[in-house]
Design a protein around this motif. Structure first.
Motif, mmCIF file in Angstrom:
data_model
loop_
_atom_site.group_PDB
_atom_site.id
_atom_site.type_symbol
_atom_site.label_atom_id
_atom_site.label_comp_id
_atom_site.label_asym_id
_atom_site.label_seq_id
_atom_site.Cartn_x
_atom_site.Cartn_y
_atom_site.Cartn_z
ATOM 1 N N GLU B 44 -4.388 1.400 8.135
ATOM 2 C CA GLU B 44 -3.622 2.747 7.330
ATOM 3 C C GLU B 44 -4.156 4.302 7.630
ATOM 4 O O GLU B 44 -3.746 4.736 7.945
ATOM 5 N N ASN B 148 -2.598 1.139 -3.283
ATOM 6 C CA ASN B 148 -2.101 0.260 -2.428
ATOM 7 C C ASN B 148 -1.039 1.239 -1.859
ATOM 8 O O ASN B 148 -0.120 0.985 -1.721
ATOM 9 N N GLU B 149 -1.003 2.563 -1.884
ATOM 10 C CA GLU B 149 0.023 3.955 -1.865
ATOM 11 C C GLU B 149 -0.816 4.598 -0.816
ATOM 12 O O GLU B 149 -1.238 5.594 -2.018
ATOM 13 N N ASP B 151 -0.216 8.702 0.590
ATOM 14 C CA ASP B 151 1.075 9.620 1.318
ATOM 15 C C ASP B 151 -0.637 11.615 1.148
ATOM 16 O O ASP B 151 -0.909 11.846 0.143
ATOM 17 N N ARG B 162 -1.327 5.253 -4.999
ATOM 18 C CA ARG B 162 -1.270 4.789 -6.358
ATOM 19 C C ARG B 162 -2.480 4.141 -6.514
ATOM 20 O O ARG B 162 -2.698 3.140 -5.272
ATOM 21 N N GLU B 164 -3.517 0.967 -8.287
ATOM 22 C CA GLU B 164 -2.788 -0.727 -8.615
ATOM 23 C C GLU B 164 -3.773 -1.161 -9.521
ATOM 24 O O GLU B 164 -5.214 -1.952 -9.224
ATOM 25 N N GLU B 170 1.248 0.570 -11.909
ATOM 26 C CA GLU B 170 0.817 1.161 -10.775
ATOM 27 C C GLU B 170 0.363 2.194 -11.108
ATOM 28 O O GLU B 170 1.501 3.496 -12.185
ATOM 29 N N ILE B 187 -1.407 -2.909 0.766
ATOM 30 C CA ILE B 187 -0.622 -1.521 1.713
ATOM 31 C C ILE B 187 0.444 -1.260 2.434
ATOM 32 O O ILE B 187 1.478 -0.014 2.480
ATOM 33 N N ASN B 188 -0.093 -2.395 3.747
ATOM 34 C CA ASN B 188 1.012 -1.914 5.483
ATOM 35 C C ASN B 188 0.638 -2.959 5.856
ATOM 36 O O ASN B 188 0.679 -4.630 4.894
#
Lengths: 315, 265
Positions: B44, B148-149, B151, B162, B164, B170, B187-188
């Motif tokens: 990440e 898990n996300e 930005d 986000r 989890e 979420e 996540i990636n």
């Protein structure tokens, strides 16, 4: 000694672990004839407060502040409650939200932290049982301090259901200044093409499948059995199946008639999602895999040898 | 310029069959590797660096000399430099205590002054799942657990994440920077280190840091938490295990499945 337990809730409902925290807290309080305080923070605290008036609870503290969990509010409120209640043991859930405030609270209050306890006792200090190495071993952790913060694993203590005669008391807390984090909303993981919670028979695949191209083998098995394909977490993390196929704590909870686990070791997070299946069958090379603890039938063997034979049986 | 600090840990993976030796698992059954969650955290950070201008990724670990191999993996995947915290005093402690790890990592965070700290949600060995959030509290950063996300809006001074939650839900949360985010698997897609990356990693710096360098003495490792017992969980299995070779076991299982109405056309 006094125990303070913090309830867990989300989107209008108390989560199961809240009722389990009551029996865990009562167990410790009983050891010394002490009181059990339970606190519920944010949400419909009036309703939650009544629901938490359970056998064994002496006082329920309700903290009104917004609808949903916010870790800055929780951390501040728990620290203020700690000063007020003066507990020897501070009990919190080892849920995703518990992990989002318990370590901050323990650090701020200078309390040693034992997370993810599955059992414990108290005799001048806490002795806890917790797993390590992905449930391969159980360890005993002794805390050489009078006071301690503990998070408990869900599903390890019985849930208390009977109404008690606790005092319900509103606790006044509001955070100082602006919050450094803001919860903007929630989203359900997309439903996608199939609903695995509807299936009568699930063939579920785990890490043992090794490579994406090997998925064909379990797809073929699912077809032969007229079953739906689901998976454990690593398969979804790898992007080999979409999230709506994931069984487990962070995925779907399924209760099919038959759950056939292929190459799934049975980590606690996975088991949380499928232990309600009527018949559990496991195929795994490791005879010590925890999946066999909950399986009704099992084959200790190589899925790459067993699955083709099984397909042949149904062709 | 932006700086991301990624904590990584070398963890022991245990073979299926193993033996316990005293309070630990016999070394013969252990293999050491980069903690799975940390692999996602490194990825990440590297992706953020690749997408932006002038982003430095610094990786930090607490571990013995052996763990240089692990932290070099983070360098091979794209971290710019690394810090390894170690001292002879560590030899005799378990370092299970979140508070002790927090003291050490908080001191590194204060020295490095990053905008963002990424950690794995938990370590695959002891699984406390607490260090990241504890460090955030210690250094006065904001935080979010089980992300898990991510930005990142560095100019706006926030991270939109986000989290989890259980049961396929979420939570969308905005977190002020600087922040500590604990990164969830999935996540990636963590990359494999390229040959070029591995070669470059040999020339990247792994700065050693002792307790003294961080402003501590051995008492920084004092801990009220001790591991006093280890055992294999009693098998609670009452499963019917089919015996025989693959063909025989498959035939027995097929019989049970047919009895339960599976495969009936």
């Amino acid at each position: 000694m006094t125990v303070l337990a913090i309830a867990d809730h989300r989107r209008g409902s108390l989560r199961d672990v809240s009722y389990e925290l009551v029996s865990a807290g009562r167990q410790l309080a009983d050891a010394t004839g002490g009181d059990l305080h339970v606190a519920v923070i944010s949400g419909n605290v009036e309703e939650f407060g009544e629901k938490l008036n359970l056998t064994g609870v002496d006082t329920v503290h309700t903290v009104e502040n917004g609808e949903e969990f916010n870790h800055d509010v929780y951390a501040g409120a728990v620290e203020a409650l700690y000063d007020e209640v003066d507990p020897t043991v501070l009990l919190m859930p080892n849920s995703v939200n518990g992990l989002d405030y318990a370590p901050a609270v323990a650090n701020a209050l200078d309390l040693p932290l034992v997370s993810d306890a599955v059992d414990f006792s108290y005799d001048g200090g806490l002795t806890a049982i917790r797993e390590m190495y992905g449930s391969k071993v159980e360890t005993t952790i002794e805390v050489d301090a009078e006071r301690v913060a503990v998070t408990i694993r869900g599903g390890e203590w019985p849930a208390v259901a009977d109404t008690g005669d606790a005092e319900i008391s509103a606790f006044d807390y509001s955070p100082d200044g602006d919050l450094g984090s803001r919860v903007l909303g929630f989203e359900e993981v997309a439903g996608g093409d199939v609903d695995i919670t509807d299936a009568d028979v699930l063939v579920s695949v785990g890490r043992g499948i090794e490579e994406e191209e090997n998925l064909e083998l379990v797809e073929e098995l699912a077809d032969a059995l007229g079953a739906t394909l689901s998976s454990s977490r690593p398969i979804v993390d790898a992007g080999w199946l979409p999230p709506n196929r994931q069984v487990g704590q962070s995925g779907k909870v399924v209760t099919p008639d038959i759950y056939l686990a292929v190459g799934i070791s049975g980590a606690v997070q996975h088991v949380a999602g499928m232990k309600g299946a009527d018949t559990i069958i496991a195929i795994n090379t490791d005879p010590n895999a925890p999946i066999f603890d909950i399986a009704d039938y099992g084959i200790v063997g190589d899925l790459f040898e067993v699955v083709p034979e099984l397909i042949e049986q149904f062709e | 310029m932006m700086k991301i600090l990624v904590t990584v840990k070398e963890v022991a993976e245990v073979e299926d069959d193993f033996e316990i030796d005293g309070l630990g698992i016999d070394e013969a059954y252990l293999e050491y590797d980069l903690n799975e969650w940390d692999d996602y955290a490194v990825e990440e950070a590297v992706q953020i660096a690749e997408a932006g201008d002038d982003v430095e990724v610094v990786s930090v670990t607490i571990g013995p000399e052996r763990s240089e191999e692990t932290i070099r993996m983070a360098l091979a995947k794209g971290a710019d430099r690394a810090i390894r915290v170690w001292d002879d005093a560590f030899e005799s402690v378990d370092l299970l205590d979140v508070a002790a790890k927090t003291r050490l990592l908080a001191a590194v965070v204060e020295k490095e002054d990053p905008d963002l700290v990424l950690t794995g949600v938990q370590a695959a060995d002891d699984g406390f799942g607490a260090t990241g959030v504890s460090v955030a509290d210690e250094v006065g950063f904001e935080w979010a657990a089980v992300v898990n996300e991510l930005d990142l809006d560095a100019d706006g001074g926030v991270a939109n994440v986000r989290r989890e939650l259980e049961g396929g839900v979420e939570e969308l949360t905005e977190v002020d920077l600087p922040a500590v985010l604990t990164i969830q698997t999935g996540i990636n897609e963590p990359r494999y280190a390229s040959l070029r990356g591995i070669r470059q990693a040999q020339r990247k710096e792994i700065a050693p840091m002792s307790l003294d360098d961080l402003g501590f003495d051995a008492s920084a490792l004092d801990s009220p938490i001790a591991l006093t017992g280890m055992s294999e969980p009693e098998s609670e299995s009452d499963a019917t295990l089919f015996e025989g070779d693959a063909e025989e076991t498959a035939a027995q299982l097929a019989e049970v499945l047919r009895e339960k109405g599976v495969g009936a056309q």
